[in-house]
Write an enzyme that holds these catalytic residues in place. Structure first.
Site, PDB file in Angstrom:
ATOM      1  N   ASP A  34       0.867  -1.134   0.019  1.00 47.71           N
ATOM      2  CA  ASP A  34       0.080   0.006  -0.226  1.00 47.71           C
ATOM      3  C   ASP A  34       0.980   1.174  -0.012  1.00 47.71           C
ATOM      4  O   ASP A  34       1.563   0.939   0.862  1.00 47.71           O
ATOM      5  CB  ASP A  34      -0.907   0.324   0.978  1.00 47.71           C
ATOM      6  CG  ASP A  34      -1.586   0.938   1.346  1.00 47.71           C
ATOM      7  OD1 ASP A  34      -1.689   2.152   0.809  1.00 47.71           O
ATOM      8  OD2 ASP A  34      -3.269   0.909   1.576  1.00 47.71           O
ATOM      9  N   THR A  70      -6.951   3.521  -1.040  1.00 52.12           N
ATOM     10  CA  THR A  70      -7.019   1.968  -1.509  1.00 52.12           C
ATOM     11  C   THR A  70      -7.964   1.075  -1.439  1.00 52.12           C
ATOM     12  O   THR A  70      -7.685   0.113  -2.376  1.00 52.12           O
ATOM     13  CB  THR A  70      -6.959   1.892   0.516  1.00 52.12           C
ATOM     14  OG1 THR A  70      -5.486   2.577   1.190  1.00 52.12           O
ATOM     15  CG2 THR A  70      -6.147   0.533   0.502  1.00 52.12           C
ATOM     16  N   ASN A  91     -12.237   4.407   1.003  1.00 49.82           N
ATOM     17  CA  ASN A  91     -12.105   3.614   2.344  1.00 49.82           C
ATOM     18  C   ASN A  91     -13.347   3.400   2.860  1.00 49.82           C
ATOM     19  O   ASN A  91     -13.525   2.148   3.309  1.00 49.82           O
ATOM     20  CB  ASN A  91     -10.500   4.453   2.650  1.00 49.82           C
ATOM     21  CG  ASN A  91      -9.752   3.768   1.730  1.00 49.82           C
ATOM     22  OD1 ASN A  91      -9.544   3.399   0.690  1.00 49.82           O
ATOM     23  ND2 ASN A  91      -8.877   4.619   1.814  1.00 49.82           N
ATOM     24  N   ASP A 194       2.459   2.671   3.191  1.00 52.48           N
ATOM     25  CA  ASP A 194       1.303   3.571   2.980  1.00 52.48           C
ATOM     26  C   ASP A 194       1.258   4.627   4.813  1.00 52.48           C
ATOM     27  O   ASP A 194       1.694   5.989   4.963  1.00 52.48           O
ATOM     28  CB  ASP A 194       0.362   3.281   3.051  1.00 52.48           C
ATOM     29  CG  ASP A 194      -0.817   4.215   3.416  1.00 52.48           C
ATOM     30  OD1 ASP A 194      -1.548   5.049   1.769  1.00 52.48           O
ATOM     31  OD2 ASP A 194      -2.001   4.554   3.607  1.00 52.48           O
ATOM     32  N   ASP A 241      -1.308   0.772  -4.573  1.00 51.97           N
ATOM     33  CA  ASP A 241      -2.698   1.379  -4.837  1.00 51.97           C
ATOM     34  C   ASP A 241      -2.090   2.725  -5.786  1.00 51.97           C
ATOM     35  O   ASP A 241      -3.043   2.980  -6.239  1.00 51.97           O
ATOM     36  CB  ASP A 241      -3.657   0.455  -4.340  1.00 51.97           C
ATOM     37  CG  ASP A 241      -2.795   1.225  -2.650  1.00 51.97           C
ATOM     38  OD1 ASP A 241      -1.881   1.557  -2.656  1.00 51.97           O
ATOM     39  OD2 ASP A 241      -3.277   1.783  -1.484  1.00 51.97           O
ATOM     40  N   HIS A 242      -1.327   2.773  -5.301  1.00 56.17           N
ATOM     41  CA  HIS A 242      -1.451   4.686  -4.926  1.00 56.17           C
ATOM     42  C   HIS A 242       0.128   5.619  -4.736  1.00 56.17           C
ATOM     43  O   HIS A 242       0.481   4.333  -4.465  1.00 56.17           O
ATOM     44  CB  HIS A 242      -2.353   5.066  -4.368  1.00 56.17           C
ATOM     45  CG  HIS A 242      -2.457   5.234  -2.867  1.00 56.17           C
ATOM     46  ND1 HIS A 242      -1.319   5.667  -2.407  1.00 56.17           N
ATOM     47  CD2 HIS A 242      -3.627   4.772  -1.620  1.00 56.17           C
ATOM     48  CE1 HIS A 242      -2.312   5.040  -0.827  1.00 56.17           C
ATOM     49  NE2 HIS A 242      -2.750   4.716  -1.053  1.00 56.17           N
TER      50      HIS A 242
END
Length: 409
Positions: A34, A70, A91, A194, A241-242
Site C-alpha cells: 500500500d 486504497t 475507503n 502507506d 494502489d497509489h
C-alpha cells in the site's frame, strides 16, 4: 445406438472436465504494498527489487484509477473494472441519506459495500474450479452473491502494519497454501509504506527504512519460493494502489477552509472532506475519469491541487503525506513488477493503467474473465507464450475426436 451415443456424450463431458482440471496451469501470487510510489526504490539501496528487473518484468510506472485511494484502487485491480462500475468509491462505507460513515477497517467485512454485481477474481476463479485466498487484501472479506473466498484472513482495526517478523510469517503461510494445499491464486496485502508516508511524509528517512524492509521481504519471498519447490510453477505480480505526496502546511501555505467561502451548513447535508484530496471534474473528450456513471458518488466532488488537503469547516487532518489526488500526477503513480515461469526476463515496459492487470491475471490462471474494462493486449508482451490459452486447444481437440468417433460409429 441411441444408448451408445448417450454414453459417448457422457464420456465426453467427463473427459472435458477431467482435462480442464488437469490443465498445466501455473499458480499466481498477487502482492500489494500500500502506498508504494513509483520512484520509492530510486533513492534507497534495494538489491532484491533491482534483481527483479533482471529476472522479470518492470513497468516504468503504473497509473491507478481515479480515485487514488486504497479500497477503490485495490478493487479495480482485482476486478478489472473502473470505479464507476464497481462502485467501491471510498475507503469508508457511507450513506448520504443517513450520514452513516463506517471506518475503513470495519468496512473490509461489509459485503453491502463491496458486492455490487462486479465479481472479483477470487470468485470468478473459484467458479471455474480453482482454489483462491485473500490475505488482508481489500475486498477479500466480503461475500459476493452469497459466495465467500475459499480462505480469508482479514486485518483487524489497530493491527500493526510494519512488523517485519509477521511479514515473513505471512509469506511462509501463503507458500504453504500453494505447496501443501494446492491453492491456485492468493492475493496478499501489506499496509506499508502507506502508514509511514502518511505519518511522516514521503521524504522522511523512515520511509526509506520501510522500503529497505520491503526489499528484504522480497528477498525472503524469492528464497521461500525456491524452498517450497515453486520456482517453476508460481508467477508473482507485485504492485500497489497509489503513490504519496507531501502535504503543504502552515507556514508554507495558508491552508484552505472551504467553509470560509461556502456556507457548508446550509448548502449541503453530507460531506467527506477531511480525508485527502480526491474529487472529480467534468472531463474533456478523452480525459474522462470513469467516475461519472457512479450512483454512489454525490453530485459535487472537489479536486485539490497536489499537496493540499481539503478541509470543510476547520482543520482536523494532520498527516504529513497523503494521496487521493488526480491520478495523472506523478506522485500518485505506483509500481509494477512481475516474475515467474510465464514472464519474460529483463523486460522494461511502458507505463499502463492498473485496470489491465486483471486480464493478465486471468490469462496466467487460464480462466475465462468476467466482464471487465481492461485489455490483455496491453500486457501480453510480458509473457513468454502470448499466443493464447493452452487449455482451450487440448479440451476442444479431444472433444472433436470424440465427436468424429461418434459420427463414424
Amino acid at each position: 445406438m441411441l444408448q451408445q451415443l448417450v454414453l459417448l456424450s457422457a464420456a465426453a463431458c467427463v473427459a472435458a472436465k477431467t482435462l480442464s482440471n488437469s490443465i498445466d496451469r501455473n499458480k499466481l501470487l498477487l502482492i500489494s504494498f500500500d502506498g508504494f510510489r513509483w520512484d520509492y526504490d530510486q533513492d534507497v539501496d534495494t538489491p532484491n527489487l533491482d534483481q527483479l528487473v533482471v529476472d522479470g518484468v518492470k513497468a516504468k510506472y503504473l497509473t491507478p484509477p481515479m480515485l487514488t485511494m486504497t479500497s477503490p484502487s485495490h478493487f479495480t485491480t482485482i476486478t478489472g473494472r473502473w470505479v464507476e462500475d464497481h462502485e467501491v468509491v471510498h475507503n469508508m462505507m457511507y450513506d448520504t441519506e443517513t450520514n452513516l460513515k463506517v471506518p475503513h477497517k470495519t468496512t473490509l467485512t461489509k459485503s453491502e459495500w463491496w458486492d455490487n454485481g462486479t465479481l472479483p477474481l477470487w470468485i470468478t476463479a473459484q467458479d471455474q474450479g480453482l482454489k483462491t485466498a485473500s490475505f488482508f487484501f481489500p475486498g477479500g472479506g466480503a461475500n459476493y452473491s452469497g459466495q465467500a473466498v475459499n480462505r480469508v484472513v482479514v486485518q483487524n482495526s489497530g493491527h500493526p502494519d510494519d512488523n517485519e517478523t509477521e511479514w515473513i510469517q505471512n509469506i511462509d503461510k501463503v507458500m504453504s497454501w500453494f505447496s501443501e494445499e494446492d491453492f491456485d491464486f492468493v492475493a496478499l496485502y501489506y499496509g506499508e509504506p502507506d502508514n509511514v508516508g502518511h505519518a511522516k511524509g514521503p521524504n522522511h528517512p523512515d520511509r526509506k527504512k520501510i522500503i529497505q524492509q520491503i526489499d528484504r521481504t522480497i528477498g525472503y519471498l524469492r528464497r521461500a519460493i525456491q524452498q517450497h519447490g515453486l520456482t517453476n510453477s508460481l508467477n508473482v505480480i507485485i504492485t500497489s494502489d497509489h503513490g504519496m505526496t507531501t502535504i503543504k502546511k502552515r507556514p508554507m501555505v495558508d491552508e484552505i477552509i472551504l467553509n470560509k467561502y461556502l456556507n457548508l451548513i446550509t448548502l449541503n447535508s453530507f460531506e467527506i472532506l477531511d480525508y485527502g484530496g480526491f474529487g472529480i471534474l467534468k472531463p474533456r473528450p478523452g480525459k474522462d475519469f470513469h467516475l461519472g456513471k457512479s450512483q454512489r458518488l454525490p453530485p459535487i466532488v472537489v479536486i485539490a491541487d497536489l499537496g493540499f488537503n481539503l478541509n470543510s469547516r476547520f482543520i482536523v487532518y494532520v498527516n504529513k503525506g497523503d494521496h487521493g489526488f488526480h491520478n495523472g500526477e506523478m506522485d500518485m503513480k505506483t509500481i509494477f513488477r512481475a516474475f515467474g515461469p510465464d514472464f519474460k526476463k529483463n523486460l522494461l515496459t511502458e507505463a499502463f493503467d492498473s485496470i489491465h492487470i486483471y486480464p493478465l491475471m486471468c490469462r496466467l490462471l487460464q480462466i475465462q474473465p468476467a466482464p471487465h474494462n481492461g485489455s490483455l493486449a496491453v500486457t501480453q508482451e510480458m509473457l513468454i507464450n502470448n499466443s493464447g490459452s493452452r487449455s482451450s486447444v487440448g479440451v476442444s481437440g479431444f472433444l472433436l475426436l470424440l465427436l468424429v468417433f461418434t459420427m463414424v460409429y
